[in-house]
Design an enzyme around this catalytic site. Structure first.
Site, PDB file in Angstrom:
ATOM      1  N   ASP A   1     -44.237 -22.162   7.035  1.00  0.00           N
ATOM      2  CA  ASP A   1     -43.564 -20.692   6.515  1.00  0.00           C
ATOM      3  C   ASP A   1     -42.142 -21.134   6.539  1.00  0.00           C
ATOM      4  O   ASP A   1     -41.345 -19.969   6.567  1.00  0.00           O
ATOM      5  CB  ASP A   1     -43.884 -19.564   7.150  1.00  0.00           C
ATOM      6  CG  ASP A   1     -45.533 -19.528   7.379  1.00  0.00           C
ATOM      7  OD1 ASP A   1     -46.253 -20.316   6.968  1.00  0.00           O
ATOM      8  OD2 ASP A   1     -45.780 -18.328   7.896  1.00  0.00           O
TER       9      ASP A   1
ATOM     10  N   LYS B   1     -51.969 -18.676   3.604  1.00  0.00           N
ATOM     11  CA  LYS B   1     -52.491 -17.691   4.171  1.00  0.00           C
ATOM     12  C   LYS B   1     -51.970 -16.185   4.310  1.00  0.00           C
ATOM     13  O   LYS B   1     -50.970 -16.144   3.673  1.00  0.00           O
ATOM     14  CB  LYS B   1     -52.180 -18.297   5.675  1.00  0.00           C
ATOM     15  CG  LYS B   1     -50.630 -18.237   6.224  1.00  0.00           C
ATOM     16  CD  LYS B   1     -50.619 -18.693   7.172  1.00  0.00           C
ATOM     17  CE  LYS B   1     -49.123 -18.636   7.652  1.00  0.00           C
ATOM     18  NZ  LYS B   1     -48.148 -17.299   7.887  1.00  0.00           N
TER      19      LYS B   1
ATOM     20  N   CYS C   1     -45.978 -17.037  13.689  1.00  0.00           N
ATOM     21  CA  CYS C   1     -46.707 -18.098  12.974  1.00  0.00           C
ATOM     22  C   CYS C   1     -46.856 -19.426  13.576  1.00  0.00           C
ATOM     23  O   CYS C   1     -48.052 -19.983  13.721  1.00  0.00           O
ATOM     24  CB  CYS C   1     -46.585 -18.201  11.477  1.00  0.00           C
ATOM     25  SG  CYS C   1     -46.955 -16.667  10.569  1.00  0.00           S
TER      26      CYS C   1
HETATM   27  C1  VGL Z   1     -44.439 -14.416   9.867  1.00  0.00           C
HETATM   28  C2  VGL Z   1     -43.896 -12.288  10.572  1.00  0.00           C
HETATM   29  C3  VGL Z   1     -44.818 -11.611   8.956  1.00  0.00           C
HETATM   30  C4  VGL Z   1     -44.286 -15.819  10.164  1.00  0.00           C
HETATM   31  C5  VGL Z   1     -45.288 -13.938   8.796  1.00  0.00           C
HETATM   32  O1  VGL Z   1     -44.261 -16.801   9.415  1.00  0.00           O
HETATM   33  O2  VGL Z   1     -43.991 -16.128  11.492  1.00  0.00           O
HETATM   34  N1  VGL Z   1     -43.882 -13.533  10.496  1.00  0.00           N
HETATM   35  N2  VGL Z   1     -45.423 -12.763   8.715  1.00  0.00           N
END
Ligand code: VGL
Ligand code: ZN
Length: 191
Positions: A13, A99, A138
């Protein structure tokens, strides 16, 4: 430590919304990009597989505050904020895993609702070098799933960064990963 056959680089991410100036920015999140780019070069040179996960939510996702969740709207599929950082030197060979694509379900782990496990099995991947954002969401959930599924995990400690909604969340996440068997190394220790 030398990455070799059976190893894969996993970049979690590294998207604009999680970087400074983004909708759900991780403080100093951009610091992970240099170390990750160096690992990308190394894995490319060795012809080892590179994976990049991305948060890829519908615009009415359940994790967003206006729909009862805890996060500001972020990483809406196809939006600018969902794009990978322009500084990340993601090669064309990288395998991209989306995802959190279902409205009613959040997915912090790259294995949740994706075919990541099947692809790893097909390619003979046994050990993951894990990098990216965010340590306490994540990265944590992806690593815990990977360990449960039988993969070894090497987490690159200067290539991850925490949200730290609560002080110490990142440190607690690191402890949980270590307790389950993840190894922590610095990018400079991978050659
Ligand atoms: C994430 C909060 C909400 C992440 C994803 O990638 O860690 N954190 N969605
Ligand atoms: Zn999300």
């Amino acid at each position: 430590m030398k990455p070799q056959k059976g190893d894969a680089l996993l970049i979690v991410d590294v998207q604009r919304d999680f970087l400074p100036g983004g909708a759900l920015s991780v403080k100093e999140g951009d610091k992970v990009i240099g170390p990750i780019n160096r690992l990308i070069s190394l894995f490319l040179k060795r012809s080892l597989p590179i994976f990049a996960t991305r948060d890829w939510h519908p615009k009415d996702h359940t994790s967003f505050m206006e729909f009862g969740g805890i996060w500001p709207s972020h990483c809406v599929a196809e939006s600018k904020g969902a794009a990978f950082s322009e500084d990340l030197r993601l090669p064309k060979e990288a395998i991209i895993i989306s995802k959190g694509t279902k409205r009613e379900k959040d997915a912090y782990s790259g294995f949740e609702g994706t075919n990541l496990y099947e692809i790893f099995k097909d390619l003979g991947v046994r050990r993951l070098f894990v990098t990216g954002l965010a340590t306490d969401y994540c990265v944590l959930n992806t690593v815990l799933d990977a360990l449960r599924l039988g993969f070894e995990c090497v987490v690159i400690e200067d290539a991850i960064m925490a949200v730290d909604l609560k002080d110490g969340d990142g440190q607690r996440a690191i402890k949980r990963m270590k307790d389950k068997g993840a190894i922590f190394l610095k990018q400079g220790e991978i050659e």
